[in-house]
Design an enzyme around this catalytic site. Sequence first.
Site, short mmCIF file in Angstrom:
data_model
loop_
_atom_site.label_atom_id
_atom_site.label_comp_id
_atom_site.label_asym_id
_atom_site.label_seq_id
_atom_site.Cartn_x
_atom_site.Cartn_y
_atom_site.Cartn_z
N ASP A 1 0.83 -1.21 0.00
CA ASP A 1 0.00 0.00 0.00
C ASP A 1 0.86 1.26 0.00
OD1 ASP A 1 -2.38 1.41 -0.13
OD2 ASP A 1 -2.63 1.51 2.04
N TYR A 2 2.02 1.19 -0.63
CA TYR A 2 2.88 2.36 -0.78
C TYR A 2 2.44 3.17 -2.01
CZ TYR A 2 6.19 0.53 2.73
OH TYR A 2 6.79 0.06 3.89
#
Length: 648
Positions: free
Chosen positions: A326-327
């Site tokens: 989830d970067y």
Amino acid sequence: MTAEWSGTGIGLAWIIGVCVALLATTAVHGAEPSTDERQHGLKYSPLEQINTTNVQNLERAWEFHTGDLSTQKQALIAFEDEPGLIAGNLVVCTTSRRLIALDPATGKQRWTYDPKTSPAATMKKCRGIAAWVDEQAAPDAACKTRIFLGTADYRLVAIDARSGKACPEFGVNGEVKMQVSKPEIFPGEVSAGSRPAVVNGVVVVGSTVADDQRFDAPSGRVLAFDARTGKPAWEFDPLPRDTSNPAAETWLKGTAGVEGGGNVWSEMAVDESLDLVYLPTTSPSVDFYGGGRPGSNAYADSIVALKGSTGQVAWSFQFTHHNIWDYDTPAQPILMDLPYNGKMIAALVQNTKTGLIFIFNRKTGEPLLPYVERPVPQEGAAPGEWLSPTQPFPVGMPALSALQLTPDDAWGFTFYDRWKCSKRIAELSHGPMYTPPSLKGTVLLPSAAGGANWGGGAYDPKSHLMVVPTNRVPMIVTLIPRAEAKINKDQAIETRGSMMFASEGTPYVTKIEPLLGPMGAPCTAPPWAALTAVDLVSGSIRWEVPLGSVDKLAHLPFEWELGTPGAGGPLVTAGGLVFIGYTLDDRIRAFDLRTGKTVWKDSLPAAGMAVPVTYEVNGEQYVVLTAGGHSMYGSTMGDSVVAYKLKH
């Protein structure tokens, strides 16, 4: 994404961890800023009436209540608006996407506009509106200056900035109903919450696609319309849908394996002189498992520069290959003129959740800051996962947060706390950043909340300092085989710190939670949030300070600056000041830009998780911040717009 930490305490050392929650998850400048100025993302004002010598004389000028206080349990509620000074009105976008025009000197209401969003929509937030001046219209024509607003049910509306009435020539009665690529599984699965971009008469709209609901999520395509008529101009899908797309070769299953997401949920930047709009794109569906989408997955998790007139790709750069952490690319790019090899270069600076800083020639995409593709961990992934062998790391620029957590790094108020944290880390999969999510649980540091997040940084063109807030609490991500998971069907979106997502269409259910000690405090040493000033010319950190006190969270009779995770961003002014809310202690602060010293602060009626703005009216400079909190942080909630000016 989010995280939360809580506990019970005995004595001072214990009560610091009590009842704290955090999110893991962009002023108005001059007398009246130009659209281009705000779209450069600088968060800088040349105003200097309020400065380091008199900032202590700031006082509350006025406070306005919007009346938006939703109690919808399964909604994400966040008052994150950055008000705009438009056609003489200070225009506020509320959590229900209502627009309220205020007298900027008194805070008195002048007009309101209600887009009548469906109450069932689950995203109760607005991150800003766009303004555009139609140079072809007569000076007194209605809608010469118009406001563009995206809605929670995925419409784009155009409103006259002076009257607050819809522009009838735009779309149908002032609005365009944007089409979702497939039926939504709940109202608001796709919404338009951030400020649209306007480039040479074309208005460009991104979207929020609800995280981790399903592998076959709706497309995160970007839509563009004629700013006068609302007629479609072009669309761009960050994920390739045909084999002729240059990005298709990075999807190893071919375009048949491409699903949804990759959307632009944060704010775009614009350089109208180059006819370029810069898109910070996000991860494909789903966030923490990518077995169904092997390959690096361009143009997701990138900066993508498009021609505003055609939507064609001019250049791109991917910050995270095959993102399973989830970067996202979370913050508006910052466009600036930066000294480089003895001359000024039109540059683009991108802050990331990983705390890494990347710098490009914004015309060509050439990296002005060198980077290397560094090998990253390849062991411990869930069965069926595909891992990128390398990830890009900039050279010559400091990271804004730690890039790993080991048992030896564990921290606690007591030896017992530290021992338990060290033991817990050792039980989990841990290592350098980009250690993959796993079935036994993986430590993420930086977490999916950052590092930097959507508030991004602010840039001072005189000193070349960029000031950035960061979150620093680690997260645990665990992939649970679907047959073993107990899914809460009511949790449609991110609503709190510890969560489990269905991730339909994948073999696993995703669980996320903060990494906490036995008494509820994070297992990392404070500060748990920080404000950092980076010299973008020398590549050095000029200063860094904790951001936020834990006194309100722990019910202490004194302030203790250990940092509190939060959201929002800073404002830098020519007066040598940095203004920021951000924290869970319900305060607004001013820091000395040169030293990082706190030179002023005030209590707010609720958490100020937005970006401060400043403007001048009748010879007086005002600083304004929306203070309404964020439900995922467990913050104080409210509906206030608070303005400050110097005492007479």
